[in-house]
Design a protein around this motif. Structure first.
Motif, PDB file in Angstrom:
ATOM      1  N   UNK A 167      -0.990  -2.683  -6.040  1.00  0.00           N
ATOM      2  CA  UNK A 167       0.630  -2.679  -5.319  1.00  0.00           C
ATOM      3  C   UNK A 167       0.555  -2.003  -4.399  1.00  0.00           C
ATOM      4  N   UNK A 168       0.168  -0.396  -4.169  1.00  0.00           N
ATOM      5  CA  UNK A 168       0.616   0.832  -3.531  1.00  0.00           C
ATOM      6  C   UNK A 168       0.165   0.328  -2.397  1.00  0.00           C
ATOM      7  N   UNK A 169      -1.464   1.025  -3.310  1.00  0.00           N
ATOM      8  CA  UNK A 169      -2.968   1.015  -1.998  1.00  0.00           C
ATOM      9  C   UNK A 169      -3.107  -0.826  -1.031  1.00  0.00           C
ATOM     10  N   UNK A 170      -2.266  -2.260  -1.584  1.00  0.00           N
ATOM     11  CA  UNK A 170      -3.194  -3.162  -0.455  1.00  0.00           C
ATOM     12  C   UNK A 170      -2.051  -2.491   0.468  1.00  0.00           C
ATOM     13  N   UNK A 171       0.077  -2.870  -0.076  1.00  0.00           N
ATOM     14  CA  UNK A 171       1.220  -2.713   0.740  1.00  0.00           C
ATOM     15  C   UNK A 171       1.052  -0.982   1.825  1.00  0.00           C
ATOM     16  N   UNK A 172      -0.153   0.085   1.301  1.00  0.00           N
ATOM     17  CA  UNK A 172      -0.171   0.693   2.994  1.00  0.00           C
ATOM     18  C   UNK A 172      -0.595   0.721   3.518  1.00  0.00           C
TER      19      UNK A 172
END
Length: 287
Positions: A167-172
């Motif tokens: 989630x963190x990677x994709x959102x960033x």
């Protein structure tokens, strides 16, 4: 099957409850908030015992944990209360029900390991408070003939305010933000979907013991982040390789948490997926 999930509203719990409900099992949740079927406060052993008996619970799955590694380091007593003492109280309640037929499954962590992996189950050596408090709980569950799954996972969160690594990677990347990804921290995390399936299988085929549960191959967090970006066709330029020592963290982090999963595969006659297979699995979750 009557199942009680302790902590069924968190990142993994929400997905697990969804998975269990598809099986048309009688599922209940327990935790600190009023949203649960059973609210646990203070010394709750008697209250939990009565609930287990009244609902004729056959299986208990514990997901309750203080997982913020730095928060555990800052407040070791709180970490002990949630990660260790809570489990001991739950086991006391489960073991008070006669005959002793309730199966207890405890979700643990790869943070109990340090040194060079892949690690066997008997080689736990935590280097932070989080890992230590989880290891103490593992030992309590093992003494009570429960089943411990040491895990790490990624995949799309079903709840607001709780994000996984993916989630963190994709959102960033979608927000065009530069983020550091560690090239010296190694794991073999499963997708949330696969982890839920494996937990579901262990309710049906229960064998006491401690088991490492992860992908068949290991990888660095940087490799995972770049693999996610490539799989989704994202710009990898927003990912910057870094070392864990380059980031100011309160608690020490193990560099290699890769787990040897052969004991799990042999015990349950199964083949666990590779990272590539897990990435293929989560694509639809983010569309």
């Amino acid at each position: 099957m009557n199942v009680l999930v302790l902590g069924g509203s968190g990142l993994l719990g929400s997905a697990l409850m969804q998975s269990f409900n598809k099986m048309k099992w009688n599922c209940y949740t327990a935790g600190r908030s009023e949203t649960h079927d059973l609210q646990l406060k203070g010394a709750f052993v008697q209250e939990l015992t009565e609930f287990l008996s009244k609902k004729q619970i056959s299986h208990v799955v514990n997901l309750v944990a203080l997982t913020n590694v730095d928060a555990c380091e800052e407040d070791p007593y709180k970490a002990y209360q949630i990660n260790t003492e809570f489990v001991d109280q739950c086991i006391s309640a489960v073991e008070s029900i006669l005959p002793k037929t309730i199966k207890f499954i405890h979700i643990s962590t790869d943070q109990v390991y340090s040194g060079i992996g892949p690690h066997l189950e008997g080689n736990a050596y935590p280097i932070n408070v989080y890992g230590l408090t989880k290891l103490l709980a593992d030992k309590s569950v093992l003494r009570a003939e429960g089943l411990v799954l040491r895990v790490n996972f990624f995949g799309k969160s079903l709840i607001d305010g709780r994000s996984s690594f993916s989630d963190w990677v994709i959102q960033a990347i979608r927000e065009k933000k530069q983020i550091p990804v560690f090239n010296d921290v190694y794991i073999n995390a499963l997708s949330i979907a696969s982890l839920c399936e494996e937990i579901q299988c262990r309710l049906v085929d229960f064998k006491p013991g401690i088991y490492n549960l992860g992908t068949s191959d290991g990888f660095s967090k940087a490799e995972l982040a770049f693999a996610i970006a490539r799989k989704f066709g994202f710009d990898e330029g927003y990912l910057s390789e870094a070392t864990v020592e380059s980031v100011a963290l309160k608690a020490r982090r193990p560099n290699d948490m890769r787990m040897d999963v052969s004991h799990y595969q042999n015990s349950f006659n199964t083949n666990l997926p590779s990272l590539e297979q897990e990435l293929d699995r989560i694509i639809d979750e983010y569309q």
